[in-house]
Design an enzyme around this catalytic site. Sequence first.
Site, short mmCIF file in Angstrom:
data_model
loop_
_atom_site.label_atom_id
_atom_site.label_comp_id
_atom_site.label_asym_id
_atom_site.label_seq_id
_atom_site.Cartn_x
_atom_site.Cartn_y
_atom_site.Cartn_z
N ASP A 128 33.01 -12.50 -19.01
CA ASP A 128 33.28 -13.90 -18.85
C ASP A 128 34.64 -14.20 -18.47
O ASP A 128 35.14 -14.79 -17.62
CB ASP A 128 32.85 -14.57 -20.16
CG ASP A 128 32.81 -16.18 -19.74
OD1 ASP A 128 32.75 -16.43 -18.71
OD2 ASP A 128 32.54 -17.09 -20.94
N TYR A 155 28.27 -14.43 -27.94
CA TYR A 155 27.48 -15.41 -27.81
C TYR A 155 26.00 -15.40 -28.19
O TYR A 155 25.18 -16.30 -28.16
CB TYR A 155 27.15 -15.34 -26.02
CG TYR A 155 28.56 -15.47 -25.38
CD1 TYR A 155 29.45 -14.55 -25.46
CD2 TYR A 155 28.54 -16.58 -24.42
CE1 TYR A 155 30.74 -14.72 -24.73
CE2 TYR A 155 29.85 -16.69 -23.83
CZ TYR A 155 30.81 -15.82 -23.81
OH TYR A 155 32.01 -15.98 -22.94
N LYS A 213 36.55 -2.33 -25.79
CA LYS A 213 37.61 -2.52 -26.76
C LYS A 213 37.21 -1.35 -27.89
O LYS A 213 37.33 -1.89 -29.01
CB LYS A 213 37.77 -3.80 -27.05
CG LYS A 213 39.16 -4.06 -27.90
CD LYS A 213 40.43 -4.09 -27.25
CE LYS A 213 41.53 -4.16 -28.10
NZ LYS A 213 42.85 -4.14 -27.40
N ASP A 226 42.14 -5.09 -22.30
CA ASP A 226 43.30 -5.89 -22.00
C ASP A 226 44.07 -4.89 -20.81
O ASP A 226 44.69 -5.66 -20.02
CB ASP A 226 44.42 -5.79 -23.35
CG ASP A 226 44.24 -4.54 -24.11
OD1 ASP A 226 43.09 -3.81 -23.92
OD2 ASP A 226 44.97 -4.30 -24.90
#
Length: 329
Positions: free
Chosen positions: A224, A120, A167, A200
């Site tokens: 988000d 972002y 991640k 995930d």
Amino acid sequence: MHTVVQIPGDGIGPEVSKATRQIVEATGVNIRWVMADAGAQVLKETGELVAESTYQAIATHGVVLKGPITTPIGTGFRSVNVSLRQKYDLFANIRPIRSLDARAPAIDFIIFRENTEDLYAGREIKISDDEVHAIKVITRGASTRIAKAGFDYARANGRKTVTAVHKANIMKLADGLFLEAFRAVAASYPEIATNEVIVDNMCMQLVMRPDAYDVIVTENLYGDILSDLGAGLIGGLGLVPSANIGTTCAIFEAVHGSAPDIAGKGMANPIALTLSAALMLDHLGEQDAAKAIRESVEAVMRDKSVLTPDLGGKGNTDSLTRALIAGLH
Ligand code: NAI
């Protein structure tokens, strides 16, 4: 007496903002409201999405209750929300996900989402017509302060576990740095258990065992996505509040957007913004009023005749607002 800047926004914003203000006023808390403009109408009149006087009001008063604002598509405008978060350094986006229906399984976790960087940051580079790079920015400073916000909350509220979502198996440097910062902060909170889950896997875990999670600390994009997943677990976007907290300023808003599909029809659900106002009341030290609002919401959720259609009810914004006011004790 508190002073709060209210930005009604556009789309369903003015409808849910009016309802929320009535509910907050009915708690008896003494608030002076400073009305401020942002959104589609301001854009039409001035060519800017946020009026200059709105920026001044935010800087002066520091506490804002904000309705949703439509991001015009394909006009080069950045989202007002992203701009406000960066301009006022609102580094912690806090999103509680709690089941409001007593008959549903107990879900009660809270997401601490880093709010100023990651993808972002807006750093996109066009390499050629066929190649674009979006740069993911992760810093030790921002990762440390969001982790600290999550652990401080856990300590103050008797929460047992803080989970970092990342991640780092793929983004070894960027998410590796986020995890390194998280671990360094965790060392100062020995009484709180920690956990690290790859994003995930976290999506699956939250769907299958949502009651197993407590405080979640994560980067901007993962936060988000996980908060919308969380909204789906508890009955939809109409129920999820949020707080954007910085060092000098705090903006409280629903997670949902301006819902143009139902704007002006009197059927918008005001609960998400009302629960955002409860977070604001906590921030202002008005815990009794915040508690009264939450208890009223829980009670009202049992009465389908007053609920808005997104909750499967037969009511509208007015009937739900009236019931929420009547349920304040
Ligand atoms: P949205 O959240 O506005 O709507 C998604 C779906 O949820 C729609 O079907 C809508 O009717 C429903 N919904 C949302 N809030 C509801 C409520 N309170 N009561 C009943 N139903 C509700 O998301 P969408 O359509 O992707 O975005 C619309 C606009 O809002 C876009 O311009 C987007 O950029 C902006 N937006 C603004 C936000 C903000 O100001 N904080 C946050 C998210 C989106």
